[in-house]
Write an enzyme that holds these catalytic residues in place. Structure first.
Site, PDB file in Angstrom:
ATOM      1  CE  LYS A  95       0.508  -3.675  -9.770  1.00 36.19           C
ATOM      2  NZ  LYS A  95       1.814  -4.348 -10.005  1.00 36.19           N
TER       3      LYS A  95
ATOM      4  CE1 TYR B  14       4.500  -2.574  -5.606  1.00 34.73           C
ATOM      5  CE2 TYR B  14       4.048  -0.473  -6.664  1.00 34.73           C
ATOM      6  CZ  TYR B  14       3.719  -1.799  -6.432  1.00 34.73           C
ATOM      7  OH  TYR B  14       2.608  -2.348  -7.024  1.00 34.73           O
TER       8      TYR B  14
ATOM      9  CG  ASN C 298       1.607  -7.131 -12.429  1.00 30.87           C
ATOM     10  OD1 ASN C 298       1.279  -6.001 -12.095  1.00 30.87           O
ATOM     11  ND2 ASN C 298       2.290  -7.936 -11.634  1.00 30.87           N
TER      12      ASN C 298
ATOM     13  CG  HIS D  57      -0.181  -4.465  -5.114  1.00 31.27           C
ATOM     14  ND1 HIS D  57       1.100  -4.953  -4.962  1.00 31.27           N
ATOM     15  CD2 HIS D  57      -0.665  -4.264  -3.864  1.00 31.27           C
ATOM     16  CE1 HIS D  57       1.378  -5.016  -3.656  1.00 31.27           C
ATOM     17  NE2 HIS D  57       0.320  -4.602  -2.978  1.00 31.27           N
TER      18      HIS D  57
ATOM     19  CD  GLU E  47       0.584  -3.693   0.419  1.00 32.76           C
ATOM     20  OE1 GLU E  47      -0.419  -4.216  -0.117  1.00 32.76           O
ATOM     21  OE2 GLU E  47       1.750  -4.055   0.170  1.00 32.76           O
TER      22      GLU E  47
END
Ligand code: CMP
Length: 141
Positions: free
Chosen positions: A9, A49, A112, A115, A126
């Protein structure tokens, strides 16, 4: 299914930890089958998302995911989806097990670091979101 999707990310890329995260994944037994650096636009992040659209953190998540370059990666291993989720740890780094990617590199529950797909079905969706079949090594690429 032996493949899953990770996204390194924008927080991890921006802070210069992308290489460390990738090394951690390789050292955990994953083979990289496709990889690119990209900056998601708002429409792409919102679509990726979509499942979280009603969640209170959705708008902030989309903003974060469009804030800089990210690195989607197709990873292969036995039991790839479950194994990757073990290796990255809990969503919130404060709750992630020692030695997991998020414990080592994540800043917060939102920022974080990485993913990972949460099911084989979502992994297929995805992977297709980011990569054409010919771009995934082993699919003729
Ligand atoms: P990820 O595994 O990409 O799936 C959804 C993302 O939403 C998650 O990682 C976090 O980046 C973010 N997220 C999940 N829960 C929260 C929360 N409670 N507050 C802020 N961000 C969250």
């Amino acid at each position: 299914m032996r493949t899953t999707l990770a996204i390194i990310k924008p927080d991890a890329v921006q802070s210069g930890k992308a290489g460390k995260v990738l090394a951690h994944l390789e050292q955990s037994g994953f083979t990289v089958r496709a990889l690119r650096m990209t900056r998601l636009d708002e429409a792409a992040a919102a679509a990726f998302y979509e499942v979280h659209r009603e969640r209170p953190f959705y708008a902030s998540l989309v903003k974060f995911m469009t804030s800089g370059p990210a690195i989607p990666v197709v990873l292969e291993a036995d039991g790839a989806v479950r194994r990757l989720r073990e290796v990255i740890g809990a969503t919130d780094p404060a709750e992630a097990a020692p030695g997991t990617v998020r414990k080592l590199y994540a800043e917060s529950k939102e920022r974080n670091a990485i993913h990972a797909s949460d099911s084989d079905e979502n992994a297929a969706r995805e992977i297709a979101f980011f990569f054409a079949r010919r771009e995934v090594l082993g699919n003729g690429g």
